[in-house]
Structure formats: structure tokens, C-alpha cells
Design a protein around this motif. Structure first.
Motif, PDB file in Angstrom:
ATOM      1  N   GLN A  20      11.741   0.294   9.380  1.00  0.00           N
ATOM      2  CA  GLN A  20      12.070   1.344  10.346  1.00  0.00           C
ATOM      3  C   GLN A  20      11.953   2.724   9.713  1.00  0.00           C
ATOM      4  OE1 GLN A  20      12.850   0.934  13.769  1.00  0.00           O
ATOM      5  NE2 GLN A  20      11.863  -0.963  13.167  1.00  0.00           N
ATOM      6  N   ILE A  21      12.371   2.860   8.475  1.00  0.00           N
ATOM      7  CA  ILE A  21      12.231   4.140   7.774  1.00  0.00           C
ATOM      8  C   ILE A  21      10.760   4.494   7.632  1.00  0.00           C
ATOM      9  CG2 ILE A  21      12.576   5.328   5.565  1.00  0.00           C
ATOM     10  CD1 ILE A  21      15.199   3.701   5.316  1.00  0.00           C
ATOM     11  N   ARG A  22       9.937   3.518   7.249  1.00  0.00           N
ATOM     12  CA  ARG A  22       8.488   3.775   7.131  1.00  0.00           C
ATOM     13  C   ARG A  22       7.900   4.175   8.477  1.00  0.00           C
ATOM     14  NH1 ARG A  22       8.248  -1.032   3.318  1.00  0.00           N
ATOM     15  NH2 ARG A  22       8.159  -2.219   5.234  1.00  0.00           N
ATOM     16  N   ASP A  23       8.379   3.568   9.563  1.00  0.00           N
ATOM     17  CA  ASP A  23       7.875   3.897  10.892  1.00  0.00           C
ATOM     18  C   ASP A  23       8.290   5.299  11.331  1.00  0.00           C
ATOM     19  OD1 ASP A  23       6.765   1.378  10.981  1.00  0.00           O
ATOM     20  OD2 ASP A  23       8.278   0.548  12.345  1.00  0.00           O
ATOM     21  N   ILE A  24       9.510   5.689  10.969  1.00  0.00           N
ATOM     22  CA  ILE A  24      10.009   7.015  11.350  1.00  0.00           C
ATOM     23  C   ILE A  24       9.273   8.117  10.591  1.00  0.00           C
ATOM     24  CG2 ILE A  24      12.019   8.551  11.204  1.00  0.00           C
ATOM     25  CD1 ILE A  24      13.752   6.034  11.730  1.00  0.00           C
ATOM     26  N   CYS A  25       8.975   7.877   9.330  1.00  0.00           N
ATOM     27  CA  CYS A  25       8.334   8.889   8.467  1.00  0.00           C
ATOM     28  C   CYS A  25       7.071   8.339   7.830  1.00  0.00           C
ATOM     29  CB  CYS A  25       9.302   9.323   7.384  1.00  0.00           C
ATOM     30  SG  CYS A  25      10.759  10.110   7.983  1.00  0.00           S
ATOM     31  N   PRO A  26       6.038   8.109   8.614  1.00  0.00           N
ATOM     32  CA  PRO A  26       4.844   7.494   8.031  1.00  0.00           C
ATOM     33  C   PRO A  26       4.109   8.384   7.030  1.00  0.00           C
ATOM     34  CG  PRO A  26       4.423   8.150  10.283  1.00  0.00           C
ATOM     35  CD  PRO A  26       5.879   8.379  10.034  1.00  0.00           C
ATOM     36  N   THR A  27       4.252   9.710   7.126  1.00  0.00           N
ATOM     37  CA  THR A  27       3.517  10.593   6.229  1.00  0.00           C
ATOM     38  C   THR A  27       4.404  11.283   5.205  1.00  0.00           C
ATOM     39  OG1 THR A  27       3.729  12.443   7.771  1.00  0.00           O
ATOM     40  CG2 THR A  27       1.769  11.056   7.983  1.00  0.00           C
ATOM     41  N   LYS A  28       5.699  11.137   5.301  1.00  0.00           N
ATOM     42  CA  LYS A  28       6.631  11.781   4.370  1.00  0.00           C
ATOM     43  C   LYS A  28       7.508  10.728   3.709  1.00  0.00           C
ATOM     44  CE  LYS A  28       6.270  16.270   5.582  1.00  0.00           C
ATOM     45  NZ  LYS A  28       6.288  17.436   4.804  1.00  0.00           N
ATOM     46  N   TYR A  43      20.128  -3.605  -0.245  1.00  0.00           N
ATOM     47  CA  TYR A  43      19.449  -2.539   0.504  1.00  0.00           C
ATOM     48  C   TYR A  43      18.803  -1.528  -0.442  1.00  0.00           C
ATOM     49  CZ  TYR A  43      18.770   1.232   3.878  1.00  0.00           C
ATOM     50  OH  TYR A  43      18.224   2.214   4.656  1.00  0.00           O
ATOM     51  N   THR A  44      19.542  -1.114  -1.468  1.00  0.00           N
ATOM     52  CA  THR A  44      19.005  -0.144  -2.411  1.00  0.00           C
ATOM     53  C   THR A  44      17.791  -0.704  -3.145  1.00  0.00           C
ATOM     54  OG1 THR A  44      21.107   0.995  -2.690  1.00  0.00           O
ATOM     55  CG2 THR A  44      19.534   1.189  -4.494  1.00  0.00           C
ATOM     56  N   LEU A  45      17.840  -1.956  -3.561  1.00  0.00           N
ATOM     57  CA  LEU A  45      16.685  -2.562  -4.243  1.00  0.00           C
ATOM     58  C   LEU A  45      15.452  -2.560  -3.355  1.00  0.00           C
ATOM     59  CD1 LEU A  45      18.431  -5.535  -6.065  1.00  0.00           C
ATOM     60  CD2 LEU A  45      17.279  -3.597  -7.153  1.00  0.00           C
ATOM     61  N   GLU A  46      15.627  -2.856  -2.078  1.00  0.00           N
ATOM     62  CA  GLU A  46      14.494  -2.853  -1.149  1.00  0.00           C
ATOM     63  C   GLU A  46      13.959  -1.434  -0.949  1.00  0.00           C
ATOM     64  OE1 GLU A  46      11.581  -4.704   0.925  1.00  0.00           O
ATOM     65  OE2 GLU A  46      13.191  -5.718  -0.147  1.00  0.00           O
ATOM     66  N   LEU A  47      14.858  -0.471  -0.847  1.00  0.00           N
ATOM     67  CA  LEU A  47      14.419   0.924  -0.742  1.00  0.00           C
ATOM     68  C   LEU A  47      13.600   1.339  -1.957  1.00  0.00           C
ATOM     69  CD1 LEU A  47      17.522   2.867   0.616  1.00  0.00           C
ATOM     70  CD2 LEU A  47      15.312   2.603   1.753  1.00  0.00           C
ATOM     71  N   LEU A  48      14.077   0.976  -3.141  1.00  0.00           N
ATOM     72  CA  LEU A  48      13.389   1.376  -4.363  1.00  0.00           C
ATOM     73  C   LEU A  48      12.046   0.670  -4.544  1.00  0.00           C
ATOM     74  CD1 LEU A  48      16.438   1.646  -6.775  1.00  0.00           C
ATOM     75  CD2 LEU A  48      15.061   3.528  -5.831  1.00  0.00           C
ATOM     76  N   LYS A  49      11.868  -0.518  -3.963  1.00  0.00           N
ATOM     77  CA  LYS A  49      10.552  -1.165  -3.979  1.00  0.00           C
ATOM     78  C   LYS A  49       9.554  -0.320  -3.188  1.00  0.00           C
ATOM     79  CE  LYS A  49      12.081  -5.948  -4.007  1.00  0.00           C
ATOM     80  NZ  LYS A  49      12.117  -7.163  -3.176  1.00  0.00           N
ATOM     81  N   THR A  50      10.014   0.213  -2.077  1.00  0.00           N
ATOM     82  CA  THR A  50       9.149   0.996  -1.197  1.00  0.00           C
ATOM     83  C   THR A  50       9.007   2.441  -1.675  1.00  0.00           C
ATOM     84  OG1 THR A  50       9.845  -0.385   0.642  1.00  0.00           O
ATOM     85  CG2 THR A  50       8.790   1.692   1.211  1.00  0.00           C
TER      86      THR A  50
END
Length: 101
Positions: A20-28, A43-50
Motif C-alpha cells: 500500500q505504501i508503494r502504491d501511494i508513493c510510486p515515485t517517491k 513490519y520494520t523488517l519488511e519496510l527495510l527490505k523495500t
């Protein structure tokens, strides 16, 4: 600076939440994330992977989970705060059915 906020629904939705974060901010890419009730850091580990350059502030009151978080997340861009967050000041007892729950 760009900051995003997402409401979690438990460990089973972590991938969906990050998508959802990637969808909200596809270019930033976001610069900062705040993980309130970080638990064991899923959650933090998944965020840091991305977003590996992301600075993450984790808030977690469980001393059991703080130890787990410190072992899992030793990166300099991760700040672990051993506190709960609330709309009021004061102290409270953290109840759980088992350590780290």
C-alpha cells in the motif's frame, strides 16, 4: 521529507501494508517511518527490505521484545525506544499472557 502512516492489522498483513505504501508513493521513497507497538519488528523488517535507506523509529514497551528488536535490528538507521505511546502522560502496567505477546 516524506512521512507515511499506515494502520496495521497484525503480522498477517505486513506485505499488504508495505505494498500500500508503494502504491501511494510510486515515485517517491519515504524518509522516515514510525512503528508504534513494534512488537518483534516484523513490519520494520519488511519496510527495510523495500526501503533500505529508511530511518525507522520503533516504540515498544515490552522489555522482552526490546531485547529481540535490538538483536534483529542493529542498523544505524533504526531507533528503538522502550516506551509505549499514548495521548496522556503517566505510567501503566503492560499486561500479556506470555512474555513478548
Amino acid at each position: 521529507m516524506r512521512t507515511l502512516s499506515r494502520k496495521g492489522w497484525g503480522g498477517s498483513t505486513v506485505n499488504y501494508e508495505v505494498q500500500q505504501i508503494r502504491d501511494i508513493c510510486p515515485t517517491k521513497e519515504p524518509n522516515i517511518a514510525i512503528d508504534i507497538g513494534a512488537n518483534k519488528g516484523t513490519y520494520t523488517l519488511e519496510l527495510l527490505k523495500t526501503y533500505p535507506e529508511l530511518t525507522v523509529f520503533l516504540f515498544e514497551p515490552s522489555s522482552t521484545n526490546i531485547d529481540i528488536l535490538r538483536k534483529k535490528l542493529e542498523a544505524s538507521n533504526v531507533r528503538i525506544e522502550p516506551f509505549a505511546l499514548s495521548s496522556s502522560t503517566g505510567s501503566a502496567v503492560l499486561f500479556s499472557d506470555k512474555p513478548g505477546s
